[in-house]
Design an enzyme around this catalytic site. Structure first.
Site, mmCIF file in Angstrom:
data_model
loop_
_atom_site.group_PDB
_atom_site.id
_atom_site.type_symbol
_atom_site.label_atom_id
_atom_site.label_comp_id
_atom_site.label_asym_id
_atom_site.label_seq_id
_atom_site.Cartn_x
_atom_site.Cartn_y
_atom_site.Cartn_z
ATOM 1 N N CYS A 1 37.185 1.055 6.675
ATOM 2 C CA CYS A 1 36.510 2.174 7.341
ATOM 3 C C CYS A 1 37.340 2.564 8.555
ATOM 4 O O CYS A 1 38.524 2.855 8.420
ATOM 5 C CB CYS A 1 35.058 1.840 7.670
ATOM 6 S SG CYS A 1 34.820 0.387 8.716
ATOM 7 N N ARG B 1 31.635 -1.018 8.914
ATOM 8 C CA ARG B 1 30.988 -0.419 7.740
ATOM 9 C C ARG B 1 31.574 -1.001 6.461
ATOM 10 O O ARG B 1 30.851 -1.232 5.477
ATOM 11 C CB ARG B 1 31.162 1.100 7.761
ATOM 12 C CG ARG B 1 30.299 1.828 8.755
ATOM 13 C CD ARG B 1 30.588 3.317 8.782
ATOM 14 N NE ARG B 1 31.894 3.631 9.356
ATOM 15 C CZ ARG B 1 32.394 4.869 9.439
ATOM 16 N NH1 ARG B 1 31.719 5.899 8.968
ATOM 17 N NH2 ARG B 1 33.577 5.079 9.999
#
Length: 306
Positions: free
Chosen positions: A235, A240
């Site tokens: 990410c 994430r």
């Protein structure tokens, strides 16, 4: 998702509160919300100061991790439960980091802090104390869950899938970072060539809980993920992508690694290949100055051929 194994629900956790072998860790984007109220017995970890090296752009070393385990009382017999805000972004990063360092019995609270609050479960403002004399674990890195720059370079166009879990706008190169995260911007927008865009939230429902397994597999396939091939997730800074890594590796059994260097590393290095839009580079200007870049380095473009 059928809750069991590494993914547990509020009933499972509440029934075990007070167990001396249970270590609960809350990891939030904004650590101060821990003080408003947290799961009884939970320790607060600050991802900025404890889940990364305070000087270099790297993970904490083994000595720092040993100190962290001692602070929260992780022993060889511990079951470690992690949870947090932002649908467990940072809790998943903590889970991945502890797995990287060989901590075996790890669990994630499905839905995180939001789910616990929504269910009206007990909260505390007291910070737990670790009993003196506990023999805590000595973490050792090398469990094969981390991808380094060379691993990602080798994966371009190869057998290992590259999964970019950022938003579509970040992937296409329309923005360097989402609003509110200026400190996570890279020098160039775009994505790693041959990576496919699989936003992290395709794996969760509106309440932040992980989707049932059949629906989860269906949604991943809809976004182009081959559930029979190994994968590297990334990410901006690795949080994430740690969530997607958790889903792939811990829940679905894929051979997956998380590239924590992510786009802030790749998109700032001189000479790295970058794709924009649906994967194609923008048309080059006749004069490099017209493209707003210099004549060399990662941002340079070749003039069109005659």
């Amino acid at each position: 998702m059928s809750v069991g194994g590494p993914l547990i629900d509020g009933d499972w956790l509440q029934a075990r509160l007070g167990d001396p072998d249970l270590v609960i860790l809350e990891i939030d984007e904004r650590p101060l919300i821990y003080r408003v109220g947290h799961i009884p017995g939970a320790h607060c970890l600050d991802w900025r100061t404890e889940l990364q090296d305070p000087v270099t752009r790297d993970l904490p070393d083994a000595d720092a991790m040993a100190g962290l385990c001692a602070r929260v009382g992780i022993t060889a017999a511990s079951t470690v439960v992690l949870y947090g805000d932002k649908s467990n972004w940072y809790a998943c990063f903590g889970f991945w980091l502890l797995r990287h360092y060989g901590i075996a019995d790890l669990r994630l609270l499905d839905g995180g802090r939001q789910a616990w609050l929504a269910e009206g479960r007990p909260l505390s403002v007291d910070e737990p104390e670790v009993p003196a004399g506990r023999e805590t674990v000595l973490p050792r890195a090398g469990t094969g869950v981390r991808a380094m720059l060379a691993d990602v370079q080798a994966a371009i166009g190869g057998a290992v899938q590259l999964l970019d879990v950022r938003t579509a706008a970040e992937y296409r190169g329309e923005v360097l970072t989402e609003p509110g995260y200026p400190q996570e911007g890279a020098q160039r927008p775009g994505h790693i060539p041959t990576a496919i865009n699989v936003p992290w939230d395709v794996a969760v429902d509106q309440d932040g809980r992980v989707l049932p397994e059949a629906r989860l597999r269906e949604r991943l396939r809809e976004h182009g993920v081959d559930l029979n091939r190994p994968a590297i997730t990334y990410c901006r800074i690795g949080e994430r992508s740690a969530h997607t890594w958790f889903v792939l590796s811990e829940l679905l059994g894929l051979r997956a690694r998380n590239y924590d260097g992510s786009w802030t590393e790749w998109g700032s290095m001189v000479g790295m290949p970058v794709a924009v839009g649906n994967g194609e580079r923008p048309a080059a200007a006749a004069d490099p100055a017209d493209a707003g870049v210099g004549t060399g380095g990662a941002g340079a473009v070749d003039p069109p051929s005659n």
